[in-house]
Write a protein that holds these residues in place. Sequence first.
Motif, PDB file in Angstrom:
ATOM      1  N   HIS A  39      63.596  57.706  13.155  1.00  0.00           N
ATOM      2  CA  HIS A  39      63.736  59.141  13.424  1.00  0.00           C
ATOM      3  C   HIS A  39      62.394  59.803  13.745  1.00  0.00           C
ATOM      4  N   HIS A  40      61.340  59.363  13.099  1.00  0.00           N
ATOM      5  CA  HIS A  40      60.031  59.993  13.266  1.00  0.00           C
ATOM      6  C   HIS A  40      59.282  59.508  14.497  1.00  0.00           C
ATOM      7  N   THR A  41      59.649  58.331  15.031  1.00  0.00           N
ATOM      8  CA  THR A  41      58.895  57.759  16.152  1.00  0.00           C
ATOM      9  C   THR A  41      59.706  57.676  17.434  1.00  0.00           C
ATOM     10  N   ALA A  43      60.876  59.968  19.616  1.00  0.00           N
ATOM     11  CA  ALA A  43      60.651  60.892  20.734  1.00  0.00           C
ATOM     12  C   ALA A  43      59.883  60.266  21.900  1.00  0.00           C
ATOM     13  N   ARG A  46      62.245  57.842  23.679  1.00  0.00           N
ATOM     14  CA  ARG A  46      63.284  58.573  24.411  1.00  0.00           C
ATOM     15  C   ARG A  46      62.713  59.130  25.715  1.00  0.00           C
ATOM     16  N   GLN A  47      61.524  59.679  25.660  1.00  0.00           N
ATOM     17  CA  GLN A  47      60.872  60.253  26.844  1.00  0.00           C
ATOM     18  C   GLN A  47      60.575  59.159  27.883  1.00  0.00           C
ATOM     19  N   ASP A  50      63.688  58.071  29.922  1.00  0.00           N
ATOM     20  CA  ASP A  50      64.418  59.067  30.704  1.00  0.00           C
ATOM     21  C   ASP A  50      64.649  58.538  32.120  1.00  0.00           C
ATOM     22  N   SER A  72      68.698  55.761  14.443  1.00  0.00           N
ATOM     23  CA  SER A  72      68.256  56.633  15.531  1.00  0.00           C
ATOM     24  C   SER A  72      67.719  55.794  16.691  1.00  0.00           C
TER      25      SER A  72
END
Length: 125
Positions: A39-41, A43, A46-47, A50, A72
Amino acid sequence: MPEEPMTDAEKTQQPRGLSVEVTATDGIRVLTLAGEIDHHTGAPLRQALDVSDTARPRIVIDMRQVTFIDSSGINILIATHQAVTAAGGWLRLVGPAGSVMRTLQIVGVDALIDCRPTLREALTN
Protein backbone atom coordinates in the motif's frame (compact mmCIF):
# COMPACT_ATOMS: atom_id res chain seq x y z
CA MET A 1 30.87 14.39 13.57
CA PRO A 2 30.45 10.91 11.99
CA GLU A 3 27.04 9.33 12.00
CA GLU A 4 26.59 6.36 14.31
CA PRO A 5 25.66 3.06 12.64
CA MET A 6 22.04 1.98 12.95
CA THR A 7 21.11 -0.72 15.39
CA ASP A 8 19.25 -3.81 14.15
CA ALA A 9 16.06 -2.50 15.78
CA GLU A 10 16.36 0.79 13.88
CA LYS A 11 16.95 -1.03 10.60
CA THR A 12 13.81 -3.12 11.01
CA GLN A 13 11.74 -0.03 11.82
CA GLN A 14 12.75 1.80 8.66
CA PRO A 15 10.15 1.55 5.90
CA ARG A 16 11.11 -0.67 3.04
CA GLY A 17 10.79 0.89 -0.37
CA LEU A 18 10.27 -0.06 -3.94
CA SER A 19 12.63 0.86 -6.73
CA VAL A 20 11.03 1.12 -10.18
CA GLU A 21 13.32 1.43 -13.20
CA VAL A 22 11.64 1.84 -16.60
CA THR A 23 13.39 1.07 -19.89
CA ALA A 24 12.26 0.01 -23.35
CA THR A 25 13.44 -2.82 -25.58
CA ASP A 26 12.06 -3.21 -29.11
CA GLY A 27 8.94 -1.23 -28.20
CA ILE A 28 8.34 -3.25 -25.02
CA ARG A 29 8.18 -1.31 -21.76
CA VAL A 30 10.36 -3.10 -19.20
CA LEU A 31 9.94 -2.33 -15.51
CA THR A 32 12.65 -3.61 -13.21
CA LEU A 33 11.44 -3.68 -9.61
CA ALA A 34 13.36 -4.12 -6.38
CA GLY A 35 11.91 -4.16 -2.89
CA GLU A 36 8.38 -4.51 -1.57
CA ILE A 37 5.08 -3.85 -3.33
CA ASP A 38 2.45 -2.77 -0.83
CA HIS A 39 0.00 0.00 0.00
CA HIS A 40 2.81 2.43 0.82
CA THR A 41 4.96 1.75 -2.26
CA GLY A 42 2.37 1.13 -4.97
CA ALA A 43 2.01 4.67 -6.34
CA PRO A 44 5.25 4.77 -8.39
CA LEU A 45 4.49 1.33 -9.80
CA ARG A 46 0.94 2.33 -10.72
CA GLN A 47 2.28 5.47 -12.43
CA ALA A 48 4.93 3.52 -14.39
CA LEU A 49 2.27 1.06 -15.56
CA ASP A 50 -0.14 3.71 -16.89
CA VAL A 51 -1.15 2.66 -20.41
CA SER A 52 -3.84 5.28 -21.01
CA ASP A 53 -1.86 6.89 -23.86
CA THR A 54 -0.42 3.71 -25.40
CA ALA A 55 -1.84 1.73 -28.30
CA ARG A 56 -1.30 -2.06 -27.96
CA PRO A 57 0.95 -1.80 -24.90
CA ARG A 58 3.46 -4.56 -24.27
CA ILE A 59 4.87 -4.59 -20.75
CA VAL A 60 7.33 -6.84 -18.95
CA ILE A 61 7.70 -6.53 -15.19
CA ASP A 62 10.98 -7.97 -13.90
CA MET A 63 10.13 -9.15 -10.38
CA ARG A 64 13.32 -11.08 -9.59
CA GLN A 65 14.25 -8.56 -6.86
CA VAL A 66 10.77 -8.16 -5.36
CA THR A 67 10.76 -9.50 -1.81
CA PHE A 68 7.11 -8.95 -0.85
CA ILE A 69 3.74 -8.25 -2.45
CA ASP A 70 0.42 -7.63 -0.71
CA SER A 71 -3.16 -7.32 -1.93
CA SER A 72 -2.66 -3.76 -3.15
CA GLY A 73 0.23 -4.94 -5.34
CA ILE A 74 -1.89 -7.82 -6.62
CA ASN A 75 -4.66 -5.33 -7.47
CA ILE A 76 -2.18 -3.17 -9.41
CA LEU A 77 -1.08 -6.18 -11.47
CA ILE A 78 -4.66 -7.29 -12.19
CA ALA A 79 -5.82 -3.77 -13.12
CA THR A 80 -2.81 -3.38 -15.43
CA HIS A 81 -3.47 -6.76 -17.03
CA GLN A 82 -7.08 -5.77 -17.69
CA ALA A 83 -6.12 -2.37 -19.15
CA VAL A 84 -3.36 -3.80 -21.33
CA THR A 85 -5.55 -6.65 -22.60
CA ALA A 86 -8.42 -4.25 -23.36
CA ALA A 87 -5.97 -2.17 -25.43
CA GLY A 88 -4.86 -5.24 -27.41
CA GLY A 89 -1.50 -5.63 -25.69
CA TRP A 90 0.02 -7.98 -23.14
CA LEU A 91 1.66 -8.07 -19.71
CA ARG A 92 4.30 -10.56 -18.59
CA LEU A 93 5.99 -11.09 -15.23
CA VAL A 94 9.60 -12.22 -14.95
CA GLY A 95 11.03 -14.38 -12.22
CA PRO A 96 8.74 -13.94 -9.24
CA ALA A 97 10.19 -16.28 -6.63
CA GLY A 98 9.74 -17.50 -3.09
CA SER A 99 6.94 -15.94 -1.09
CA VAL A 100 6.09 -13.55 -3.95
CA MET A 101 5.43 -16.45 -6.33
CA ARG A 102 3.47 -18.31 -3.64
CA THR A 103 1.27 -15.24 -3.16
CA LEU A 104 0.67 -14.96 -6.91
CA GLN A 105 -0.22 -18.67 -7.04
CA ILE A 106 -2.56 -18.53 -4.04
CA VAL A 107 -4.67 -15.77 -5.59
CA GLY A 108 -4.40 -17.17 -9.14
CA VAL A 109 -2.45 -14.30 -10.70
CA ASP A 110 0.04 -16.77 -12.19
CA ALA A 111 -2.85 -18.31 -14.17
CA LEU A 112 -4.09 -14.87 -15.31
CA ILE A 113 -0.78 -13.17 -16.17
CA ASP A 114 1.96 -14.91 -18.13
CA CYS A 115 4.95 -15.58 -15.83
CA ARG A 116 8.31 -16.29 -17.47
CA PRO A 117 11.50 -17.44 -15.72
CA THR A 118 13.89 -15.11 -17.60
CA LEU A 119 13.82 -11.65 -19.09
CA ARG A 120 14.91 -13.06 -22.45
CA GLU A 121 11.89 -15.38 -22.54
CA ALA A 122 9.55 -12.56 -21.54
CA LEU A 123 10.79 -10.35 -24.37
CA THR A 124 10.21 -12.99 -27.04
CA ASN A 125 6.90 -14.43 -28.16
